[in-house]
Scaffold this motif. Structure first.
Motif, mmCIF file in Angstrom:
data_model
loop_
_atom_site.group_PDB
_atom_site.id
_atom_site.type_symbol
_atom_site.label_atom_id
_atom_site.label_comp_id
_atom_site.label_asym_id
_atom_site.label_seq_id
_atom_site.Cartn_x
_atom_site.Cartn_y
_atom_site.Cartn_z
ATOM 1 N N ALA A 191 37.100 49.672 56.538
ATOM 2 C CA ALA A 191 37.887 48.448 56.382
ATOM 3 C C ALA A 191 37.908 48.014 54.918
ATOM 4 O O ALA A 191 38.947 47.597 54.384
ATOM 5 N N LEU A 192 36.763 48.151 54.240
ATOM 6 C CA LEU A 192 36.722 47.830 52.805
ATOM 7 C C LEU A 192 37.563 48.820 52.009
ATOM 8 O O LEU A 192 38.312 48.433 51.109
ATOM 9 N N ASP A 193 37.447 50.107 52.332
ATOM 10 C CA ASP A 193 38.226 51.119 51.625
ATOM 11 C C ASP A 193 39.717 50.830 51.721
ATOM 12 O O ASP A 193 40.449 50.889 50.719
ATOM 13 N N ASP A 194 40.182 50.516 52.929
ATOM 14 C CA ASP A 194 41.610 50.243 53.129
ATOM 15 C C ASP A 194 42.031 48.988 52.373
ATOM 16 O O ASP A 194 43.111 48.939 51.766
ATOM 17 N N ALA A 195 41.179 47.961 52.405
ATOM 18 C CA ALA A 195 41.503 46.723 51.706
ATOM 19 C C ALA A 195 41.526 46.931 50.195
ATOM 20 O O ALA A 195 42.355 46.348 49.486
ATOM 21 N N ALA A 196 40.634 47.788 49.691
ATOM 22 C CA ALA A 196 40.606 48.062 48.261
ATOM 23 C C ALA A 196 41.880 48.760 47.811
ATOM 24 O O ALA A 196 42.456 48.440 46.761
ATOM 25 N N ASP A 197 42.354 49.729 48.600
ATOM 26 C CA ASP A 197 43.611 50.406 48.271
ATOM 27 C C ASP A 197 44.782 49.428 48.329
ATOM 28 O O ASP A 197 45.680 49.462 47.477
ATOM 29 N N ALA A 198 44.783 48.553 49.340
ATOM 30 C CA ALA A 198 45.862 47.572 49.477
ATOM 31 C C ALA A 198 45.813 46.562 48.335
ATOM 32 O O ALA A 198 46.856 46.113 47.839
ATOM 33 N N TYR A 199 44.618 46.215 47.901
ATOM 34 C CA TYR A 199 44.458 45.293 46.764
ATOM 35 C C TYR A 199 45.090 45.887 45.510
ATOM 36 O O TYR A 199 45.828 45.217 44.784
ATOM 37 N N ASP A 200 44.805 47.159 45.253
ATOM 38 C CA ASP A 200 45.344 47.807 44.057
ATOM 39 C C ASP A 200 46.861 47.910 44.095
ATOM 40 O O ASP A 200 47.523 47.867 43.052
ATOM 41 N N ALA A 201 47.428 48.074 45.279
ATOM 42 C CA ALA A 201 48.874 48.246 45.406
ATOM 43 C C ALA A 201 49.621 46.920 45.472
ATOM 44 O O ALA A 201 50.839 46.886 45.280
ATOM 45 N N ALA A 202 48.912 45.834 45.724
ATOM 46 C CA ALA A 202 49.558 44.537 45.907
ATOM 47 C C ALA A 202 50.264 44.082 44.630
ATOM 48 O O ALA A 202 49.742 44.252 43.530
ATOM 49 N N THR A 203 51.437 43.490 44.798
ATOM 50 C CA THR A 203 52.211 43.034 43.637
ATOM 51 C C THR A 203 52.443 41.530 43.643
ATOM 52 O O THR A 203 53.236 41.031 42.855
ATOM 53 N N THR A 204 51.757 40.802 44.513
ATOM 54 C CA THR A 204 51.817 39.343 44.497
ATOM 55 C C THR A 204 50.400 38.791 44.557
ATOM 56 O O THR A 204 49.486 39.434 45.104
ATOM 57 N N ASP A 205 50.196 37.623 44.011
ATOM 58 C CA ASP A 205 48.881 37.005 44.041
ATOM 59 C C ASP A 205 48.428 36.730 45.469
ATOM 60 O O ASP A 205 47.244 36.854 45.793
#
Length: 547
Positions: A477-491
């Motif tokens: 769950a942390l791994d997936d969230a970390a990847d999503a964090y890096d890809a996110a383009t909004t605050d």
């Protein structure tokens, strides 16, 4: 992703100051910030005849031409090579001569340097940087995209063993850099990464731009685009720099030169500053210079907040820390304010056992601050079926005070800690894949240099199977969230993923973060102006002038 306004816009500035490093140097480079600034295509930096701004404690007024700044610093522990350097002194020497595509100011705002603008595709996976025109290396060779490409190809080649590889890991690989024309460089990433401009900035301190034919002989043939020229270097005494008369950002630098003297210990460096033998410290120790700040007189101490951190790592795959409750018990046994006061002279921010420092814009605000709770410690150990807890804490000399403090505090709640001090060479030595102490002991203390993006802590330190995951923690769950964090383009999207990551770490406690460090720099404010502390202890003496 469309081009956005310049990063100089007030709404895109970081709201507070960030990261620092340890006294003797850095462990690894990293690179975060408000999304708007990260995705901005930055406008040109002024290179006209502006006066240097006064430093804190210095006098105001326009910059004065001339004079030599005398600085003190520890001797570099290894060769001063931009590709492999990792210690604070080497990085400082290099930064006087060579420059980055992007600089980070004392607020960790992205500042255009050799690149004037950058933009990405909508997925934040392909990044294009536009180079500044009219820049030449100190030997007269024009700066072009081929030199920039060669600089990053050099860092990405594993055989060169660059410290920068830790920052690029899983983000940028060999073959990912191209130069479609003389003034443009394109980075094609392995995965979306909206913080990428920080990875080619000073936040990744090896990422200076060197000539295409750089051959590793920096101290004998230091060629860069920076404000100073290396005149001489002697490992036993220091280094002498003179003004670069052809520097692209005229009229900088204002100084005629910088003389750096190496001091083997902190006290000698401090005495030299107090006696007037030097004018500034490259690396200041908060506990030593804080008294000077209150004493008045000639010495000024500038201070900024930081994301530098010493992490207490607990092996989650081995007893006794294979039980979450045992790890939580240790976390609840610590008096964090007392640690910050005793170990860091009160400089810094309290930590809460996750990797989002208070200064990271996405840091969650709703996780209750963990505090010492002896009843909770007893309850957790009983739940884990542990009658008494004893473990060994491994560390190197710079963290001895921290280790002794932890030992003392845990003794108060009935936990016994055996101290295992190793030399720094031993602590970080061995096979990094199977037996180096800093990654494979039951519990250890590791000092991490400040990073301007939390991903540069999260990716190497706590993602499953990560290169520097000393806790051996694994959480999909942390791994997936970390990847999503890096890809996110909004605050908003980034904050949502940050909360998932932070809550997972706070609950599972593979690492304990008692406090986040601050950074200070002591200097003679009656003689020089324009000197500032930097969150990563970087030096920018191009704006310094005599009072």
């Amino acid at each position: 992703m469309s081009e956005t306004p310049t990063a100089d816009a007030p709404s895109e500035r970081w709201q507070d100051r960030l990261p620092g490093a340890t006294r003797r140097g850095f462990l690894a480079a990293g690179a975060g910030g408000a999304i708007a600034a990260l995705l901005a295509a930055c406008g040109s930096q002024s290179s006209g005849g502006t006066a240097a701004k006064p430093g804190k404690g210095g006098s105001g007024g326009a910059a004065r031409r001339g004079g030599t700044l005398r600085a003190g610093s520890p001797p570099p522990p290894t060769a001063v090579d931009p590709v492999t350097a990792y210690d604070g002194t080497s990085v400082a020497l290099i930064q006087l001569v060579a420059e980055y595509l992007v600089w980070l100011d004392e607020d960790f705002k992205l500042v255009p340097k050799l690149a004037t603008a950058w933009k990405s595709d909508p997925a934040a996976k392909v990044w294009t940087f536009t180079l500044r025109k009219g820049v030449t290396f100190s030997d007269g060779t024009p700066l072009d995209a081929a030199a920039v490409k060669a600089s990053f190809d050099r860092l990405l080649d594993p055989k060169n063993k660059s410290s920068a590889l830790s920052a690029f890991d899983t983000v940028l690989g060999q073959g990912g850099v191209s130069a479609p024309d003389d003034s443009s460089v394109v980075f094609t990433l392995k995965r979306p990464f909206s913080d990428f401009p920080y990875l080619v900035s000073a936040g990744n301190y090896n990422a200076v731009i060197l000539k295409k034919d750089y051959a590793g002989n920096f101290t004998s043939k230091a060629i860069g685009t920076g404000p100073f020229l290396l005149k001489s270097y002697d490992l036993s005494t220091g280094a002498v720099f003179t003004r670069n008369p052809s520097y692209w950002d005229a009229p900088k630098p204002y100084l005629d030169g910088v003389d750096i003297t190496f001091f083997a210990d902190d006290q000698a460096d401090l005495v030299a500053l107090q006696s007037g033998s030097i004018d500034v410290q490259v690396i200041s120790q908060p506990d030593l210079v804080q008294p000077l700040a209150a004493a008045g007189g000639d010495i000024t101490v500038d201070q900024v907040q930081s994301t530098g951190v010493t992490v207490l790592t607990l092996r989650t795959d081995k007893a006794p820390f294979d039980r979450k409750e045992v790890r939580q018990a240790v976390a609840y046994a610590l008096d964090r304010p007392a640690i910050k006061t005793g170990v860091a002279a009160g400089v810094g921010d309290l930590g809460n056992d996750h990797l989002f420092a208070p200064l990271f814009p996405a840091a969650p605000k709703d996780i209750e601050q963990r505090a010492k709770d002896q009843a909770k410690v007893t309850q957790l150990l009983q739940t884990a079926g542990v009658g008494s807890l004893r473990f060994t804490l491994t560390f190197d000399p710079p963290n001895k005070n921290y280790a002794v403090t932890i030992q003392s505090q845990l003794k108060q709640v009935g936990i016994t800690v055996d101290l295992d001090q190793r030399s720094s060479n031993d602590f970080y030595g061995g096979d990094q894949a199977k037996d180096t102490p800093w990654l494979f002991t039951t519990a250890n203390l590791v000092a991490w240099a400040g990073r301007p993006v939390p991903s540069q802590f999260i990716t190497p330190m706590v993602k499953s199977g990560a290169v520097w995951n000393g806790s051996k923690y694994a959480n999909k769950a942390l791994d997936d969230a970390a990847d999503a964090y890096d890809a996110a383009t909004t605050d908003t999207a980034r904050a949502a993923q940050a909360e998932i990551i932070a809550k997972a770490l706070h609950e599972d406690v593979p690492i304990i973060v008692s406090y986040w460090a601050g950074t200070v720099r002591a200097f003679n404010g009656r003689k020089f102006t324009g000197i500032k502390a930097h969150p990563s202890e970087f030096v920018d003496f191009s704006t310094v002038s005599q009072v």
